[in-house]
Design a protein around this motif. Structure first.
Motif, PDB file in Angstrom:
ATOM      1  N   ALA A 446      -3.723  -1.216 -13.991  1.00 41.70           N
ATOM      2  CA  ALA A 446      -3.706  -1.825 -12.667  1.00 41.70           C
ATOM      3  C   ALA A 446      -2.707  -2.966 -12.607  1.00 41.70           C
ATOM      4  CB  ALA A 446      -5.102  -2.314 -12.304  1.00 41.70           C
ATOM      5  N   ALA A 447      -2.612  -3.715 -13.704  1.00 41.25           N
ATOM      6  CA  ALA A 447      -1.683  -4.839 -13.703  1.00 41.25           C
ATOM      7  C   ALA A 447      -0.251  -4.347 -13.541  1.00 41.25           C
ATOM      8  CB  ALA A 447      -1.825  -5.638 -14.989  1.00 41.25           C
ATOM      9  N   VAL A 448       0.071  -3.279 -14.248  1.00 40.80           N
ATOM     10  CA  VAL A 448       1.433  -2.743 -14.122  1.00 40.80           C
ATOM     11  C   VAL A 448       1.640  -2.195 -12.715  1.00 40.80           C
ATOM     12  CG1 VAL A 448       3.077  -1.071 -15.013  1.00 40.80           C
ATOM     13  CG2 VAL A 448       1.527  -2.223 -16.563  1.00 40.80           C
ATOM     14  N   ALA A 449       0.613  -1.498 -12.199  1.00 40.52           N
ATOM     15  CA  ALA A 449       0.741  -0.928 -10.863  1.00 40.52           C
ATOM     16  C   ALA A 449       0.936  -2.007  -9.811  1.00 40.52           C
ATOM     17  CB  ALA A 449      -0.487  -0.090 -10.533  1.00 40.52           C
ATOM     18  N   THR A 450       0.319  -3.180 -10.053  1.00 42.79           N
ATOM     19  CA  THR A 450       0.458  -4.259  -9.072  1.00 42.79           C
ATOM     20  C   THR A 450       1.921  -4.619  -8.867  1.00 42.79           C
ATOM     21  OG1 THR A 450      -1.665  -5.071  -9.828  1.00 42.79           O
ATOM     22  CG2 THR A 450      -0.398  -6.544  -8.446  1.00 42.79           C
ATOM     23  N   PHE A 451       2.707  -4.444  -9.923  1.00 44.43           N
ATOM     24  CA  PHE A 451       4.126  -4.754  -9.770  1.00 44.43           C
ATOM     25  C   PHE A 451       4.767  -3.843  -8.723  1.00 44.43           C
ATOM     26  CE2 PHE A 451       8.593  -5.230 -10.962  1.00 44.43           C
ATOM     27  CZ  PHE A 451       8.643  -6.610 -10.943  1.00 44.43           C
ATOM     28  N   GLY A 452       4.123  -2.699  -8.473  1.00 50.56           N
ATOM     29  CA  GLY A 452       4.608  -1.809  -7.425  1.00 50.56           C
ATOM     30  C   GLY A 452       4.726  -2.488  -6.068  1.00 50.56           C
ATOM     31  N   VAL A 453       3.899  -3.506  -5.811  1.00 51.92           N
ATOM     32  CA  VAL A 453       3.995  -4.171  -4.506  1.00 51.92           C
ATOM     33  C   VAL A 453       5.310  -4.926  -4.381  1.00 51.92           C
ATOM     34  CG1 VAL A 453       1.477  -4.363  -4.311  1.00 51.92           C
ATOM     35  CG2 VAL A 453       2.800  -6.307  -5.124  1.00 51.92           C
ATOM     36  N   VAL A 454       5.831  -5.398  -5.513  1.00 50.88           N
ATOM     37  CA  VAL A 454       7.130  -6.060  -5.462  1.00 50.88           C
ATOM     38  C   VAL A 454       8.217  -5.023  -5.174  1.00 50.88           C
ATOM     39  CG1 VAL A 454       8.795  -7.445  -6.743  1.00 50.88           C
ATOM     40  CG2 VAL A 454       6.357  -7.801  -7.096  1.00 50.88           C
ATOM     41  N   LEU A 455       8.151  -3.913  -5.913  1.00 51.77           N
ATOM     42  CA  LEU A 455       9.183  -2.888  -5.756  1.00 51.77           C
ATOM     43  C   LEU A 455       9.161  -2.293  -4.350  1.00 51.77           C
ATOM     44  CD1 LEU A 455       8.961  -1.119  -9.206  1.00 51.77           C
ATOM     45  CD2 LEU A 455      10.628  -2.785  -8.424  1.00 51.77           C
ATOM     46  N   ALA A 456       7.953  -2.128  -3.792  1.00 53.44           N
ATOM     47  CA  ALA A 456       7.863  -1.591  -2.436  1.00 53.44           C
ATOM     48  C   ALA A 456       8.643  -2.470  -1.471  1.00 53.44           C
ATOM     49  CB  ALA A 456       6.405  -1.485  -2.002  1.00 53.44           C
ATOM     50  N   ALA A 457       8.472  -3.778  -1.642  1.00 51.17           N
ATOM     51  CA  ALA A 457       9.217  -4.691  -0.774  1.00 51.17           C
ATOM     52  C   ALA A 457      10.705  -4.531  -0.999  1.00 51.17           C
ATOM     53  CB  ALA A 457       8.789  -6.128  -1.041  1.00 51.17           C
ATOM     54  N   VAL A 458      11.083  -4.315  -2.256  1.00 50.51           N
ATOM     55  CA  VAL A 458      12.511  -4.210  -2.561  1.00 50.51           C
ATOM     56  C   VAL A 458      13.118  -3.006  -1.853  1.00 50.51           C
ATOM     57  CG1 VAL A 458      14.200  -3.823  -4.367  1.00 50.51           C
ATOM     58  CG2 VAL A 458      12.315  -5.398  -4.763  1.00 50.51           C
ATOM     59  N   TYR A 459      12.543  -1.813  -2.075  1.00 51.21           N
ATOM     60  CA  TYR A 459      13.254  -0.648  -1.524  1.00 51.21           C
ATOM     61  C   TYR A 459      13.123  -0.556  -0.009  1.00 51.21           C
ATOM     62  CZ  TYR A 459       8.811   2.087  -1.784  1.00 51.21           C
ATOM     63  OH  TYR A 459       7.531   2.554  -1.636  1.00 51.21           O
ATOM     64  N   MET A 460      11.957  -0.939   0.532  1.00 50.35           N
ATOM     65  CA  MET A 460      11.831  -0.827   1.986  1.00 50.35           C
ATOM     66  C   MET A 460      12.693  -1.866   2.702  1.00 50.35           C
ATOM     67  SD  MET A 460      10.056   1.760   2.757  1.00 50.35           S
ATOM     68  CE  MET A 460       9.766   1.602   4.497  1.00 50.35           C
ATOM     69  N   LEU A 461      12.637  -3.102   2.222  1.00 45.02           N
ATOM     70  CA  LEU A 461      13.403  -4.141   2.926  1.00 45.02           C
ATOM     71  C   LEU A 461      14.891  -3.939   2.763  1.00 45.02           C
ATOM     72  CD1 LEU A 461      11.589  -7.527   2.593  1.00 45.02           C
ATOM     73  CD2 LEU A 461      11.670  -5.941   4.481  1.00 45.02           C
ATOM     74  N   TRP A 462      15.291  -3.464   1.611  1.00 40.60           N
ATOM     75  CA  TRP A 462      16.721  -3.253   1.394  1.00 40.60           C
ATOM     76  C   TRP A 462      17.228  -2.186   2.365  1.00 40.60           C
ATOM     77  CZ3 TRP A 462      19.612  -0.639  -3.183  1.00 40.60           C
ATOM     78  CH2 TRP A 462      20.928  -1.081  -3.213  1.00 40.60           C
ATOM     79  N   MET A 463      16.442  -1.128   2.494  1.00 42.14           N
ATOM     80  CA  MET A 463      16.818  -0.086   3.449  1.00 42.14           C
ATOM     81  C   MET A 463      16.828  -0.652   4.870  1.00 42.14           C
ATOM     82  SD  MET A 463      15.162   2.129   5.780  1.00 42.14           S
ATOM     83  CE  MET A 463      13.552   2.660   5.245  1.00 42.14           C
ATOM     84  N   TYR A 464      15.760  -1.382   5.203  1.00 41.67           N
ATOM     85  CA  TYR A 464      15.650  -1.923   6.568  1.00 41.67           C
ATOM     86  C   TYR A 464      16.842  -2.820   6.875  1.00 41.67           C
ATOM     87  CZ  TYR A 464      13.475  -3.833  10.733  1.00 41.67           C
ATOM     88  OH  TYR A 464      13.220  -4.183  12.035  1.00 41.67           O
ATOM     89  N   ARG A 465      17.194  -3.632   5.904  1.00 44.35           N
ATOM     90  CA  ARG A 465      18.294  -4.562   6.128  1.00 44.35           C
ATOM     91  C   ARG A 465      19.602  -3.805   6.344  1.00 44.35           C
ATOM     92  NH1 ARG A 465      21.713  -7.223   2.492  1.00 44.35           N
ATOM     93  NH2 ARG A 465      20.491  -6.801   0.634  1.00 44.35           N
ATOM     94  N   ARG A 466      19.814  -2.787   5.521  1.00 45.66           N
ATOM     95  CA  ARG A 466      21.092  -2.073   5.638  1.00 45.66           C
ATOM     96  C   ARG A 466      21.166  -1.259   6.923  1.00 45.66           C
ATOM     97  NH1 ARG A 466      21.488   1.219   0.328  1.00 45.66           N
ATOM     98  NH2 ARG A 466      19.221   1.032   0.465  1.00 45.66           N
ATOM     99  N   VAL A 467      20.011  -0.807   7.406  1.00 43.63           N
ATOM    100  CA  VAL A 467      20.037  -0.008   8.629  1.00 43.63           C
ATOM    101  C   VAL A 467      20.052  -0.901   9.870  1.00 43.63           C
ATOM    102  CG1 VAL A 467      18.735   1.640  10.032  1.00 43.63           C
ATOM    103  CG2 VAL A 467      18.927   1.969   7.576  1.00 43.63           C
ATOM    104  N   MET A 468      19.201  -1.917   9.876  1.00 42.89           N
ATOM    105  CA  MET A 468      18.954  -2.665  11.095  1.00 42.89           C
ATOM    106  C   MET A 468      19.833  -3.899  11.260  1.00 42.89           C
ATOM    107  SD  MET A 468      16.716  -1.087  12.688  1.00 42.89           S
ATOM    108  CE  MET A 468      15.699   0.316  12.332  1.00 42.89           C
TER     109      MET A 468
END
Lengths: 560, 680
Positions: A446-468
């Motif tokens: 679970a601790a390792v999976a929690t890091f997924g919340v950081v990565l989710a922000a990375v890929y979604m926001l990066w995409m959002y920024r480049r598109v919008m």
């Protein structure tokens, strides 16, 4: 509604298909009397109306569902081929209720969203969508394993055609890949179903596909003891054969492909990228849930000991799926492919919570199935809206879209945030409970999976920024038109569950809770049942259960 | 006294009023084509925050009416997430807790927030031609106020996390407010992602804490319940995996450190401070409200709120103190060489936040909260003053193009000077008292190396005076270095800009007397219990044992702090007033160290090189192209497909002979085989 009262669930399940067939008949009749068939707009309107009606009735199911009770509700049981234990048997608990709601909610939205998107063979499209809805609903409400398998397979057909006919340039490849992957897994499941069925026959002397029994007396598959070790051949146990383990593996493979879990996921990006918006939304929103739902409904309760045995592997694959899916999503150039890989990560969370096998984890897992359906469905809708305007999905073709399309950008922002699990929106509640459940059961994963919340922000926001964001560099983007009324309607409809599930998830958690407790109870009972010290004890127990029926001696020799 | 029901329900009004305003703006922006008139936007936004301020005052009033010992109000609104029964039961409510700590915070947030909302009306009116953009700004600002209030009023960790993430989101939205500029959008995402790394720590801490409480049969996420049951787990240890060195760690230390990672992200401490200087890309009122006065103090608030945890986690507290001290001096050093007026203030914020952590780590929770509040006033004053300068110079932020402004913007000059004096610790102003409390806390603490901590704090105080006076001199004194056409049009901004500055200046001067250290109460003013802030906060903040100092020592400490400030001022005066050419010559002579300072020790570049680029490269080249495309899809899936095809064409083709007998034979054989295998 009077006469349909006892058949509420069947009505919800079959009404879409009936509407489709009815339309077909009328169209056939119309062309027979010499007109040119029914106008496309009539097809679309009737399709939409019937799915809306289905949704309306399913809301009634939701309201009338008794959240204080465990077990299945709205049960209907009709003999079909009684000699072989094949029955028409439907019923829902809190878990399937949410899956049904998700399905009936998404399909009308898909109709509205692809109103102008689908331009060719509209009648066929409408028919397949209606067919698909019945297929999916049928799988969720089935309590007879044979019937479940039937629906599980049948829904491949309309989906295959939806991708294959209205898809992108590589649609045939993607459709075949999708079909073969799923078929490959489900054949293993079929064998496992038959073995379970025969084991049941061995123990109880009756052929039965019903998962649970309708009455207290009769026995169903969930009463079957699935032995752990191999059978005794000439007094020697067969070492390599572990019945429960192999059966779980077969079910698990079928469902893991559907989920899809790493490393069985490679059909998903292709299917999503090639599918039309409608296909992607239903695929991500509902079809993937067949896998996770299959684990909860069948694989775990039937083979609980093997499920525990497999837990380390599944947790490992889930955590890898979360991190791997996120990182690969990050470097995608096509928005749809990015969202597809993000699904791998999100469903990794669902599986992680499920195999925590505790209340928090399972509650979160079931809720996250709905959340993923809503958020990812909404993302695909949004990508579709952009694709309709620009006929490209490459991130690099965009930039600064928020300027010409501020409302679109706002909705996209909302859905992005829901997808990365911002509190007060739906994704958070599910992820949070999953991680909490995971932490109670397996802290390191679970601790390792929690890091997924950081990565989710990375890929979604990066995409959002480049598109919008940024300046509008591509002149073609300068004159983009913002969302129209129909599209706004679609997005507002999607925003309702996003906010509701985020702000007041208890509406849903209350209904999931009893079913989850029931599931855990089943796991406990059935684990106790199968882990009795020796095969003799199992035999004794089964014999005691079936004392009335002398034919059901589990230790009898195979017939020559 | 107000009766029970309304007394507590006023709490929910405090965050919900700004939320309602934000929701109104959101609906109007998203679903109504026609732009909302500016007056309506202003009335709703500012009205909501002012009303929230009034509600905070009412809540504060009913709090202090309470007899001693029952220093809190709880407003339970509804059950948010409920899951599980029995020992695993988890529930998080939307419930608000007003105790002295959250009361001070709400007053600061809504008070300073109201002033900044009013200031923004003028600031953004000048900036935004477009009514929708104007409304969008206030929508975000209201949403921020809501989130921040949730953060401080939450009675449990999960709801606090909602506010915690909410402020991060609003920060992202407001930094990237002018999103058409690539750089602003980049800075916004950077802030959000770095914050998320901190949030990862927060979540880990939360889960670890909850699961340890489950282990002792007391699952809870409410602060009060955690505090009550913490004693049950203070002795617990955590086995450390072999590859981390093995052994056992005190569980509370691990939990506290996880939370501190969250605090480090939000409050921009080493090593996660990198987002805050870039956050200055946002509009200046945003920098004042979010990136100086309120949001960035959330980490300090978290440590103080969880003081009961840190108080029993000595190692974690020591890490807090050292991180704070090192950040304070590190950021102060960088601030010396910055040439952007807002960047200097940003690094100064990082440095001052370091002070707050230094205090909290040393167990001086009151001192930390005191500095949070006084810093909110003087830093908001400085930022808004900087905003006024920037407006006067038509969006010029570079110190190299300023100078001599005191003639053209006299009122801004005066209030800015007050801000500079306050932060530099001029005796009698609020910054003097609050910083003094921190240095005293460091000096008196019992943690290892506390004299070093004190020394670093003292040195930083000298550096602070130096870079702040440098900033002031470069901006307001000397010859104007602005280009000719700008020099023609330097005008002091209007009343809406200046009046909020007056109010903030008033508090920057006098707020310190709310928390007047007893030493001055005894020696100068002759009042008992002079530190009313500390007395007010005392019941809710954890107490850490520390050395008792006598008044003489405290006076000496104050004298040392004043001396450090004077030295800093002296150097600034010498370099930037007496010998203005000298800094340039020094910079030229010491090119490498100077470049190091100007480029902020290349930390951003190092992070990029060490983390960002490798991660993207590995994800793309290895995970995606090799593992996904080549291995899984190409080798495994494609291999099976080829195998099937080969078998089909070479072998099975013969099986498809067309003879019905053969088919039937194989069918029966197959069925028999399956049945035999299964049932033998």
């Amino acid at each position: 509604m009077g006469p349909i009262e006892p058949f509420l669930l069947s009505f919800v399940t079959f009404f879409p298909l009936l509407a489709g067939v009815g339309l077909l008949l009328i169209a056939a009749l119309a062309s027979w009397i010499g007109t040119k068939g029914l106008p496309d707009s009539l097809w679309k309107s009737v399709g939409l109306a019937s799915t809306l009606a289905t949704f309306g009735v399913s809301v009634r199911l939701f309201v009338e569902f008794d959240a204080t009770r465990t077990g299945f509700q709205f049960v209907e049981h009709l003999s079909w081929i009684p000699e072989y234990g094949v029955n028409y048997f439907v019923g829902i608990d809190g878990i399937s209720l949410l899956m049904v709601m998700l399905t009936t909610f998404l399909v009308p939205i898909v109709f509205i969203a692809s109103w102008d998107d689908i331009r060719e063979s509209i009648p066929t499209f409408v028919f397949f969508m209606l067919f698909l809805e019945t297929g999916m609903l049928g799988a969720f409400v089935s309590l007879n394993v044979f019937q479940f398998y039937l629906f599980f397979e049948v829904m491949l057909i309309p989906m295959y055609f939806i991708i294959g006919i209205w898809g992108g340039p590589r649609r045939i490849y993607a459709a075949v890949k999708f079909f073969l992957f799923t078929m490959f897994g489900s054949l293993f499941m079929l064998v496992a179903v038959l073995v379970t069925y025969l084991l049941h026959f061995e123990q109880f002397g009756a052929l039965q596909f019903d998962l649970v029994s309708t009455t207290g007396e009769s026995k169903a598959l969930l009463d079957t003891v699935i032995p752990l070790s191999g059978q005794i051949v000439d007094g020697e146990p067969v070492v390599w054969w572990k019945t429960q383990t192999w059966l779980f593996a077969a079910f698990g493979l079928a469902f893991a492909i559907k989920v899809p879990m790493f490393p069985f996921h490679t059909w998903l990006p292709d299917a999503h990228v090639e599918a039309p918006t409608a296909g992607s939304v239903v695929l991500a929103g509902v079809l993937l849930k067949m896998g996770t739902y299959g684990f909860v409904r069948f694989a775990i309760p039937l083979f609980p000991v093997a499920a525990l045995e497999f837990t380390p592997i599944i947790l490992a694959l889930s955590v890898v799926g979360i991190l791997y899916g996120s990182l690969v999503a990050m470097v995608q150039t096509d928005i749809k492919r990015l969202v597809a890989y993000s699904s791998v990560a999100h469903l990794g969370f669902v599986m992680l919570g499920m195999f925590a096998l505790n209340e928090q984890g399972l509650n979160g897992s079931v809720l996250q199935m709905v959340n993923h359906g809503v958020s990812t469905g909404a993302l695909f809708l949004l990508v579709g809206m952009l694709y309709e305007r620009r006929h490209t999905r490459l991130i690099s073709d965009f930039g600064g879209i928020a300027k010409p399309m501020p409302v679109y950008a706002a909705f996209f922002g909302l859905v992005t945030l829901s997808s990365i699990g911002l509190p007060m929106l739906n994704g958070f509640v599910g992820e949070f409970l999953i991680l909490m459940g995971g932490f109670l059961a397996h802290p390191p994963s679970a601790a390792v999976a929690t890091f997924g919340v950081v990565l989710a922000a990375v890929y979604m926001l990066w995409m959002y920024r480049r598109v919008m964001f940024g300046p509008v560099t591509n002149p073609e983007n300068r004159s983009l038109i913002d969302l129209g009324l129909r599209e706004k309607l679609v997005m507002v409809a999607m925003a309702v569950p996003i906010l509701w599930l985020g702000i007041y998830p208890n509406t849903f958690l209350l209904r999931i809770q009893p079913s989850v407790i029931e599931l855990l109870h089943q796991v406990e009972v059935r684990t106790a049942l199968t882990t009795l010290p020796s095969t003799e004890d199992v035999a004794l127990l089964a014999a005691a259960d079936t004392a009335a029926d002398p034919a059901a001696d589990p230790n009898r020799e195979p017939q020559p | 006294m107000v009766n029970g029901a309304t007394e507590e329900s006023v709490l929910r009004l405090i965050p919900l009023l700004p939320l309602a305003a934000a929701a109104y703006h959101g609906v109007m922006l998203g679903l109504v084509r026609r732009p909302t008139p500016r007056t309506v936007t202003i009335a709703i936004s500012c009205g909501a925050v002012l009303a929230s301020f009034v509600a905070s005052c009412v809540a504060f009033w009913s709090l202090i009416q309470h007899p001693n010992g029952s220093h809190l109000l709880v407003d339970n609104v509804f059950s948010w997430i409920g899951s599980g029964v029995g020992v695993h039961a988890f529930s998080a409510d939307v419930a608000f807790l007003l105790d002295p700590l959250s009361s001070v915070m709400t007053l600061v947030i809504t008070g300073v927030g109201s002033l900044i909302h009013i200031y923004s009306v003028a600031y953004m009116d000048d900036d935004q031609r477009d009514d929708k953009g104007f409304q969008r700004f206030f929508c975000y600002l209201n949403l921020f106020t809501f989130s921040m209030l949730i953060l401080v009023l939450a009675d449990n960790l999960v709801l606090m996390f909602l506010g915690w993430e909410g402020v991060g989101l609003c920060s992202f939205l407001l930094i990237g407010f002018w999103y058409s500029d690539e750089w602003n959008a980049y800075c916004g995402s950077k802030a959000f992602i770095v914050n998320r790394i901190g949030d990862f720590g927060f979540l880990l801490g939360l889960f670890l804490l909850f699961s340890s409480l489950v282990d002792v049969g007391k699952p809870a996420v409410e602060f009060q319940d955690i505090e009550r049951n913490l004693a049950l787990i203070t002795e617990a240890t955590l086995a450390v995996p072999e590859w981390l060195g093995g052994g056992e760690w005190l569980l509370v230390n691990v939990i506290a450190l996880c939370f501190f990672v969250g605090a480090v992200g939000k409050s921009a401490q080493l090593p996660l401070y990198v987002w805050l200087p870039d956050a200055m890309a946002g509009p200046t009122p945003v920098s004042a409200l979010i990136h100086a006065a309120t949001m960035v103090t959330a980490g300090v608030y978290l440590v103080c709120r969880m003081g009961f945890l840190f108080a029993v986690a000595p190692f974690a507290s020591m890490v807090v103190a050292w991180t704070g001290a090192l950040t304070a001096v590190f950021a102060a050093v960088i601030a010396i060489a910055q040439t952007d007026i807002k960047k200097v203030l940003a690094y100064s914020t990082v440095s001052q936040l370091g002070y707050m952590f230094l205090a909290a780590g040393c167990g001086g929770y009151t001192a930390a909260v005191f500095h949070v509040a006084s810093h909110a006033f003087f830093k908001a004053l400085l930022f808004l003053g900087a905003g006024s300068v920037i407006l006067a110079l038509h969006h010029e932020q570079n110190l190299e193009n300023m100078g001599g402004l005191w003639r053209r913007t006299p009122r801004t000059h005066v209030v800015f000077l007050i801000g500079v004096l306050t932060i530099a610790g001029f005796p009698g102003l609020s910054g003097f008292f609050s910083k003094d409390e921190i240095l005293v806390a460091a000096f008196a603490s019992e943690i290892p190396g506390h004299t070093w901590l004190y020394g670093i704090g003292l040195a930083t105080s000298g550096l602070t005076a130096f870079y702040m006076f440098r900033l002031h001199f470069l901006t307001f004194y000397g010859e104007s270095r602005a280009s000719a056409d700008i020099r023609e049009h330097i005008d002091e901004p209007g009343k809406l800009i200046i009046y909020p500055l007056y109010v903030l200046a008033f508090f920057a001067i006098f707020f310190g007397y709310a928390g007047l250290p007893q030493v001055w109460g005894d020696l100068v003013f002759g009042v008992d219990n002079s530190n009313s802030l500390a007395n007010f906060l005392m019941p809710t903040l954890a107490v850490v044992p520390h050395n008792q100092l006598d008044h003489t020592t405290e006076v000496w400490l104050a004298a040392a702090a004043i001396t450090a400030g004077v030295v800093g001022f002296g150097f600034a005066w010498f370099f930037y007033m007496m010998r203005p050419q000298l800094p340039e010559r020094i910079a030229a002579a010491l090119r490498i160290p100077h470049q190091l300072l100007v480029r902020k020790f290349y930390v951003d570049e190092a992070y990029d090189l060490l983390f960002v680029r490798p991660l993207v490269a590995i994800s793309d080249r290895v995970l995606f192209r090799v593992i996904d495309v080549a291995v899984i899809d190409g080798l495994a899936v494609g291999g099976i497909a080829r195998l099937v095809r080969a078998t089909g064409t070479n072998l099975l083709r013969h099986a498809q002979s067309g003879f019905a007998q053969t088919y039937i034979f194989f069918m029966i054989a197959g069925a028999v085989a399956i049945v035999w295998i299964l049932l033998r």
